[in-house]
Design a protein around this motif. Structure first.
Motif, PDB file in Angstrom:
ATOM      1  N   PHE A   1      42.285 -56.578   0.872  1.00  0.00           N
ATOM      2  CA  PHE A   1      41.885 -57.600   1.169  1.00  0.00           C
ATOM      3  C   PHE A   1      43.470 -58.154   0.198  1.00  0.00           C
ATOM      4  O   PHE A   1      43.707 -56.862  -0.524  1.00  0.00           O
ATOM      5  N   GLU A   2      43.615 -59.263   0.532  1.00  0.00           N
ATOM      6  CA  GLU A   2      44.774 -59.856  -0.016  1.00  0.00           C
ATOM      7  C   GLU A   2      44.546 -61.382  -0.583  1.00  0.00           C
ATOM      8  O   GLU A   2      43.761 -61.883  -0.759  1.00  0.00           O
ATOM      9  N   THR A   3      44.776 -61.279  -2.029  1.00  0.00           N
ATOM     10  CA  THR A   3      44.403 -62.498  -2.399  1.00  0.00           C
ATOM     11  C   THR A   3      45.586 -63.865  -2.146  1.00  0.00           C
ATOM     12  O   THR A   3      46.597 -63.090  -2.950  1.00  0.00           O
ATOM     13  N   VAL A   4      44.963 -64.619  -1.492  1.00  0.00           N
ATOM     14  CA  VAL A   4      45.812 -65.779  -1.571  1.00  0.00           C
ATOM     15  C   VAL A   4      44.836 -66.862  -2.791  1.00  0.00           C
ATOM     16  O   VAL A   4      43.839 -67.619  -3.120  1.00  0.00           O
ATOM     17  N   TRP A   5      45.701 -68.419  -2.809  1.00  0.00           N
ATOM     18  CA  TRP A   5      45.671 -68.435  -3.631  1.00  0.00           C
ATOM     19  C   TRP A   5      45.524 -70.705  -3.147  1.00  0.00           C
ATOM     20  O   TRP A   5      46.177 -70.859  -2.282  1.00  0.00           O
ATOM     21  N   VAL A   6      43.678 -70.794  -3.339  1.00  0.00           N
ATOM     22  CA  VAL A   6      43.549 -72.300  -2.735  1.00  0.00           C
ATOM     23  C   VAL A   6      43.695 -73.637  -3.739  1.00  0.00           C
ATOM     24  O   VAL A   6      43.045 -72.997  -4.238  1.00  0.00           O
ATOM     25  N   THR A   7      43.425 -74.718  -3.262  1.00  0.00           N
ATOM     26  CA  THR A   7      42.665 -75.597  -3.781  1.00  0.00           C
ATOM     27  C   THR A   7      41.361 -75.903  -4.042  1.00  0.00           C
ATOM     28  O   THR A   7      41.320 -76.909  -2.324  1.00  0.00           O
TER      29      THR A   7
ATOM     30  N   GLN B   1      41.770 -66.457  -4.232  1.00  0.00           N
ATOM     31  CA  GLN B   1      39.915 -65.892  -3.382  1.00  0.00           C
ATOM     32  C   GLN B   1      41.032 -64.777  -3.188  1.00  0.00           C
ATOM     33  O   GLN B   1      42.128 -64.236  -2.263  1.00  0.00           O
ATOM     34  N   GLN B   2      40.305 -63.266  -2.565  1.00  0.00           N
ATOM     35  CA  GLN B   2      40.111 -62.347  -1.775  1.00  0.00           C
ATOM     36  C   GLN B   2      39.900 -62.836  -0.869  1.00  0.00           C
ATOM     37  O   GLN B   2      38.738 -62.818   0.024  1.00  0.00           O
ATOM     38  N   VAL B   3      40.847 -61.977   0.619  1.00  0.00           N
ATOM     39  CA  VAL B   3      40.940 -62.856   1.942  1.00  0.00           C
ATOM     40  C   VAL B   3      40.721 -60.888   2.409  1.00  0.00           C
ATOM     41  O   VAL B   3      41.710 -60.520   2.644  1.00  0.00           O
TER      42      VAL B   3
END
Length: 347
Positions: free
Chosen positions: A162-168, A180-182
């Motif tokens: 899992f990779e952490t990404v930042w979303v609006t 979010q964990q993708v």
């Protein structure tokens, strides 16, 4: 290892693998296997072959084996008159026969229960079931195949991380940055070998019935096979094989490939697998020609014949079925009236 899934090559109409039967668990103790090469290269004096007479059905292609006292018959699968005498031919002898475990009355009760559960069946079909029409007992031809396999494979193993990404996102009317964990897949090479012994891979040796009907009759308990004796056929029809041994072997290899593919995926492991190459070698290949018991009936509706089959050992039922256009139209009309009433009341 107990009975497992295996059967014809290819996919069913809905794109899923067909039902399969392989690995009988334990073999019938009195039956001997025949080396595959001996069956594929028959000569005139082969001890595993015999001369038989058959009648051929012009409608479904079934071949009914006859003794010297028969001259004509009706096809047990589609009820068409069988009058085409194919003459005497050399065929591989049956090695085993699975005796009928169900009486005709028991098979008829099983078929009546199945027919009674069908939706939108014509009234004539229901009446047909209630008239206690007699079923025909038929010994259908099958091939069984044994083999030892050794397969080299190459592919890739996929492991999830899992990779952490930042979303609006808009939360309570305000834009905010949210973590979010993708899921991602990390691939790495994988290779190795798998081995599998196959026991009694079962292949139908007839084209008289659609595969979807015969597929639904599995499993069979092949440990109950008895050494073939013509006395078992007394009072029953016997169908000659129309699928040559070579074609049956090709179908069995396709079944084995499905099982081997599953073994490879298990050997690769991980969350996902990619198989780039697999190379199988087969040894100790043997076969048997066996006869399995089915009860059959045919029902004619609007000029067409619909066939029903009961597994003579387990009582499983499968068949073709007609639909009543009037019943379907009536059901649609009732549904439309109910929908109209609901809309009227809600508005």
């Amino acid at each position: 290892m107990g009975p497992g899934p295996a059967r014809a090559p290819g996919l069913t109409r809905d794109g899923t693998p067909p039902p399969l039967q392989w690995d009988a668990g334990h073999k019938a103790p009195d039956l001997a296997e025949i080396p595959l090469d001996q069956g594929l290269h028959l000569d005139a004096g082969s001890v595993i072959a015999e001369t038989v007479r058959t009648l051929s059905c012009p409608q479904c292609g079934a071949q009914v084996q006859l003794d010297d006292t028969h001259h004509a018959s009706a096809c047990p699968f589609c009820a068409s008159p069988v009058v085409t005498d194919t003459g005497a031919t050399r065929r591989i002898k049956p090695q085993g026969v699975l005796p009928f475990a169900l009486t005709e009355a028991q098979a008829r009760d099983a078929m009546k229960g199945w027919l009674g559960s069908l939706w939108f069946a014509p009234s004539g079909l229901v009446a047909y079931a209630r008239k206690d029409r007699r079923l025909t007992g038929v010994y259908s031809p099958f091939w069984t195949f044994d083999a030892a396999s050794h397969t080299r494979f190459r592919g890739q193993r996929g492991d999830t991380y899992f990779e952490t990404v930042w979303v609006t996102q808009t939360i309570n009317g305000r834009s905010q940055r949210v973590a979010q964990q993708v899921p991602r897949i990390r691939w790495r090479p994988a290779s190795g070998t798998v081995a599998r012994d196959f026991n009694d891979v079962l292949v139908l040796a007839s084209t008289a019935l659609p595969a979807r009907i015969t597929d639904a009759l599995v499993p069979w308990d092949l440990s109950q096979l008895a050494t073939y004796d013509p006395a078992f056929l007394s009072g029953f029809e016997a169908e000659g094989y129309t699928v040559p041994l070579a074609d049956g072997h090709h179908a069995a290899r396709a079944q084995m490939a499905q099982v081997i593919t599953t073994d490879i995926r298990r050997a690769i492991g991980g969350d996902q697998q990619r198989i780039e190459a697999q190379d199988s070698a087969f040894t100790a290949e043997t076969f048997k020609h066996v006869l399995l018991p089915v009860w059959t009936a045919a029902y004619r509706y609007n000029g067409k014949s619909f066939r029903f089959v009961v597994n003579g050992q387990s009582g499983r039922v499968m068949g073709e079925r007609p639909y009543s256009a009037w019943k379907i139209a009536g059901a649609v009309a009732v549904a439309l009236v109910a929908l109209a009433a609901i809309l009227y009341l809600t508005q």
